[in-house]
Design a protein around this motif. Structure first.
Motif, PDB file in Angstrom:
ATOM      1  N   SER A 120       0.869  -1.190   0.000  1.00 60.12           N
ATOM      2  CA  SER A 120       0.000   0.000   0.000  1.00 60.12           C
ATOM      3  C   SER A 120       0.897   1.229   0.000  1.00 60.12           C
ATOM      4  O   SER A 120       2.098   1.127   0.302  1.00 60.12           O
ATOM      5  CB  SER A 120      -0.857   0.015   1.272  1.00 60.12           C
ATOM      6  N   GLN A 144       0.973   3.482   2.203  1.00 57.44           N
ATOM      7  CA  GLN A 144       1.411   3.617   3.604  1.00 57.44           C
ATOM      8  C   GLN A 144       2.571   2.660   3.911  1.00 57.44           C
ATOM      9  O   GLN A 144       3.365   2.918   4.809  1.00 57.44           O
ATOM     10  CB  GLN A 144       0.239   3.318   4.532  1.00 57.44           C
ATOM     11  N   HIS A 186       0.110  -2.708  -5.323  1.00 56.30           N
ATOM     12  CA  HIS A 186      -1.252  -2.352  -4.925  1.00 56.30           C
ATOM     13  C   HIS A 186      -2.024  -1.657  -6.031  1.00 56.30           C
ATOM     14  O   HIS A 186      -3.247  -1.665  -6.006  1.00 56.30           O
ATOM     15  CB  HIS A 186      -1.230  -1.462  -3.670  1.00 56.30           C
ATOM     16  N   SER A 187      -1.352  -1.102  -7.040  1.00 52.99           N
ATOM     17  CA  SER A 187      -2.083  -0.431  -8.125  1.00 52.99           C
ATOM     18  C   SER A 187      -2.116  -1.322  -9.368  1.00 52.99           C
ATOM     19  O   SER A 187      -1.258  -2.205  -9.548  1.00 52.99           O
ATOM     20  CB  SER A 187      -1.378   0.879  -8.497  1.00 52.99           C
ATOM     21  N   HIS A 221       5.233  -4.145   4.415  1.00 52.07           N
ATOM     22  CA  HIS A 221       4.751  -2.884   4.989  1.00 52.07           C
ATOM     23  C   HIS A 221       5.847  -2.459   5.971  1.00 52.07           C
ATOM     24  O   HIS A 221       6.176  -3.209   6.890  1.00 52.07           O
ATOM     25  CB  HIS A 221       3.414  -3.063   5.711  1.00 52.07           C
ATOM     26  N   ASP A 231      -5.099  -5.106   3.219  1.00 50.34           N
ATOM     27  CA  ASP A 231      -4.116  -4.681   2.213  1.00 50.34           C
ATOM     28  C   ASP A 231      -3.146  -5.815   1.867  1.00 50.34           C
ATOM     29  O   ASP A 231      -2.772  -5.993   0.704  1.00 50.34           O
ATOM     30  CB  ASP A 231      -3.308  -3.473   2.722  1.00 50.34           C
ATOM     31  N   ARG A 278      -5.111  -8.294  -0.310  1.00 51.79           N
ATOM     32  CA  ARG A 278      -5.302  -7.757  -1.667  1.00 51.79           C
ATOM     33  C   ARG A 278      -3.992  -7.842  -2.443  1.00 51.79           C
ATOM     34  O   ARG A 278      -3.962  -8.254  -3.604  1.00 51.79           O
ATOM     35  CB  ARG A 278      -5.788  -6.302  -1.591  1.00 51.79           C
ATOM     36  N   ALA A 279      -2.891  -7.514  -1.779  1.00 54.43           N
ATOM     37  CA  ALA A 279      -1.579  -7.584  -2.449  1.00 54.43           C
ATOM     38  C   ALA A 279      -1.268  -9.016  -2.853  1.00 54.43           C
ATOM     39  O   ALA A 279      -0.696  -9.262  -3.919  1.00 54.43           O
ATOM     40  CB  ALA A 279      -0.502  -7.032  -1.524  1.00 54.43           C
TER      41      ALA A 279
END
Ligand SMILES: C=C(C(=O)O)c1ccccc1
Length: 359
Positions: free
Chosen positions: A60, A62, A73-74, A101, A155, A158-159
């Motif tokens: 993310s 962050q 993440h995108s 992270h 997150d 999702r990743a």
């Protein structure tokens, strides 16, 4: 020949040998935190590794802590990884994405809206952040509210799904080296008084919630995890690591993960930073494939496999300068020494221009 070069399996992933390429940050991502196009060449050059673990990749905005590190993440980043995984598979290799992270190991310059980095507690780490305008002292992070944790766990999940969509064979949860999950594990950085702090059970909670969410997203047989019980990296510390990591690994064991990646000692440094720390107790407790890392050369790796102290061995810096490390170890050829000045940042020099011997 050495058992290091015999096939093995980590969960669902069949490997040609027991040599892993350790995750190596190279700080060469392009705008949008997308891998540069030549990353496909860089990783494919090293695809004779039984398993490649990608450079740490933030889950993310962050989760970003250094300039020029890639994300996953995108949509643009997922698209940017596809040529990498395709090139590795075309070369016969296997590759997993290391999901990262950084927690407090960041800087407002690297954070969305110049926000404070987040952490279990508001404790400033020693050291400096690598930003696009140079190294800057770390700042005091913001302690996460318990209510923010589910979003971070989501997150990671999702990743993990993004990694499979990008063609990765699986993921490695980065729970090592003083980054977010490790910050929660260790009591030097985690002074929380809620369900994520205090007791060992509470400090291991985030690691287990993240790992379970990733397993739910992509399956345990495509999920590995990296731990570094005694590393001092990024100002990580714990007053009593043995029972902490014994509990952590015993809690992970029933998940039947693809592998456990263990940094034995100080990351990239002394193996005996805590003399007598019992890594084999953790290997035994995990039961699944154990990937040993930190300062191994061929002889040490060969002995570790022969003596049952490791199922796989991860090599980091040697893979920077020796794309054909596996072949060189097989033939006893001399190894090239990596140039430290081009480890991080820059372009193709020191990245894709190290030759294979056959060349
Ligand atoms: C992801 C890293 C780690 O796990 O230590 C890292 C980050 C920056 C430089 C070196 C290593």
């Amino acid at each position: 020949g050495s058992p290091l070069f015999t096939p093995t399996k980590t969960g669902a992933i069949d490997l040609a040998n027991r040599v892993a390429m350790a995750p190596l940050t190279r700080s060469r991502a392009v705008a949008g935190d997308v891998p540069r196009a030549s990353a496909a060449t860089y990783y494919a050059q090293r695809a004779t590794a039984g398993l490649i673990i990608s450079e740490a990749t933030q889950i993310s905005p962050q989760g970003k802590g250094y300039a020029y590190t890639p994300g996953i993440h995108s949509e643009e980043q997922v698209a940017g990884w596809r040529p990498v995984t395709e090139a590795v598979h075309k070369a016969g290799g296997r590759i997993v994405a290391q999901l990262w992270h950084v927690g407090r190991i960041s800087h407002p310059d690297l954070q969305p809206g110049n926000a404070l980095p987040v952490a279990p507690s508001a404790i400033t780490p020693k050291g400096q952040a690598f930003t696009e305008t140079g190294f800057k002292p770390h700042v005091e992070p913001r302690a996460l509210e318990a209510g923010e944790i589910p979003g971070i766990v989501a997150d990671y999940a999702r990743a993990a799904r993004n990694a499979l969509a990008a063609g990765f064979d699986g993921v490695e949860v980065h729970a090592a080296n003083g980054y977010l999950i490790d910050q929660f594990l260790r009591n030097g950085s985690n002074k929380r008084t809620d369900r994520y702090g205090g007791s060992i059970e509470n400090r291991v909670r985030l690691m287990l919630e993240v790992t379970q969410a990733v397993v739910d997203a992509i399956g345990a047989d495509r999920t590995g995890i990296r731990l570094s019980p005694v590393t001092p990296a990024n100002d990580a510390s714990d007053s009593d690591p043995a029972p902490l990591f014994q509990y952590a690994v015993e809690a992970l064991a029933p998940l039947n993960l693809a592998y456990l990646h263990m940094i034995e000692g100080a990351t990239g440094g002394a193996r005996d930073v805590v003399p007598g720390f019992d890594f084999m107790a953790l290997k035994k407790a995990f039961r699944g494939p154990y990937m040993a890392n930190n300062g191994y050369d061929f002889a040490l790796a060969d002995a570790a496999i022969r003596e049952g102290r490791a199922d796989l061995v991860a090599f980091g810096r040697p893979f920077i300068a020796n794309p054909d490390l596996v072949e060189r170890m097989k033939t006893g050829a001399p190894l090239a020494t990596p140039d430290k000045s081009t480890f991080y940042g820059g372009d193709e020099h020191g990245y894709t221009d190290y030759p294979a011997l056959a060349a």
